[in-house]
Scaffold this motif. Sequence first.
Motif, mmCIF file in Angstrom:
data_model
loop_
_atom_site.group_PDB
_atom_site.id
_atom_site.type_symbol
_atom_site.label_atom_id
_atom_site.label_comp_id
_atom_site.label_asym_id
_atom_site.label_seq_id
_atom_site.Cartn_x
_atom_site.Cartn_y
_atom_site.Cartn_z
ATOM 1 N N ILE A 195 0.844 -1.193 0.000
ATOM 2 C CA ILE A 195 0.000 0.000 0.000
ATOM 3 C C ILE A 195 0.880 1.244 0.000
ATOM 4 N N ASP A 196 0.656 2.125 -0.959
ATOM 5 C CA ASP A 196 1.354 3.413 -0.994
ATOM 6 C C ASP A 196 0.648 4.345 -0.024
ATOM 7 N N LEU A 197 1.419 4.982 0.848
ATOM 8 C CA LEU A 197 0.855 5.885 1.843
ATOM 9 C C LEU A 197 0.968 7.332 1.380
ATOM 10 N N LYS A 198 0.147 8.192 1.968
ATOM 11 C CA LYS A 198 0.065 9.588 1.566
ATOM 12 C C LYS A 198 1.383 10.344 1.743
ATOM 13 N N GLU A 236 -1.297 1.993 15.240
ATOM 14 C CA GLU A 236 -1.134 3.277 14.561
ATOM 15 C C GLU A 236 -2.023 3.314 13.320
ATOM 16 N N VAL A 237 -2.682 4.434 13.094
ATOM 17 C CA VAL A 237 -3.549 4.578 11.922
ATOM 18 C C VAL A 237 -2.765 5.304 10.832
ATOM 19 N N LEU A 238 -2.668 4.652 9.676
ATOM 20 C CA LEU A 238 -1.927 5.194 8.535
ATOM 21 C C LEU A 238 -2.914 5.550 7.431
ATOM 22 N N GLU A 239 -2.607 6.599 6.675
ATOM 23 C CA GLU A 239 -3.493 7.013 5.597
ATOM 24 C C GLU A 239 -2.883 6.645 4.249
ATOM 25 N N ALA A 240 -3.608 5.846 3.495
ATOM 26 C CA ALA A 240 -3.160 5.421 2.168
ATOM 27 C C ALA A 240 -3.305 6.576 1.186
ATOM 28 N N SER A 241 -2.621 6.478 0.068
ATOM 29 C CA SER A 241 -2.679 7.542 -0.941
ATOM 30 C C SER A 241 -4.082 7.706 -1.522
ATOM 31 N N ASP A 242 -4.908 6.665 -1.415
ATOM 32 C CA ASP A 242 -6.299 6.756 -1.880
ATOM 33 C C ASP A 242 -7.250 7.178 -0.752
ATOM 34 N N ARG A 245 -7.883 5.952 2.197
ATOM 35 C CA ARG A 245 -8.424 4.982 3.152
ATOM 36 C C ARG A 245 -7.498 4.895 4.359
ATOM 37 N N LYS A 246 -8.055 4.531 5.490
ATOM 38 C CA LYS A 246 -7.303 4.418 6.740
ATOM 39 C C LYS A 246 -6.942 2.956 6.973
#
Length: 88
Positions: free
Chosen positions: A35-38, A67-73, A75-76
């Motif tokens: 998953i690519d992250l923001k 930990e909550v990560l934000e994907a480039s699309d 989504r959390k």
Amino acid sequence: MKLNLPLIVLAAAAFSVSAPAIARDAATQAAREVIDLKDGSTLYVFKDGKMAKEDRYGRATSLQSGEVLEASDSRKVTAVGNEVARLN
């Protein structure tokens, strides 16, 4: 037996440059999802559900479980585990 020092140095340099690429390919193949992250980093989700994170420069970074990560699309994704060793 005479050692060819420039050849040895060249071989060592070539291996040190290619080793991270080999490790990244192995992690990509072992991952169920990448998953690519923001922030430009990459999250690897392995088949056992555990995760590892790589910063935008390709270095393995530590994750906090939960930990909550934000994907480039947008989504959390909630981090599970901290599998830094799988990226090294």
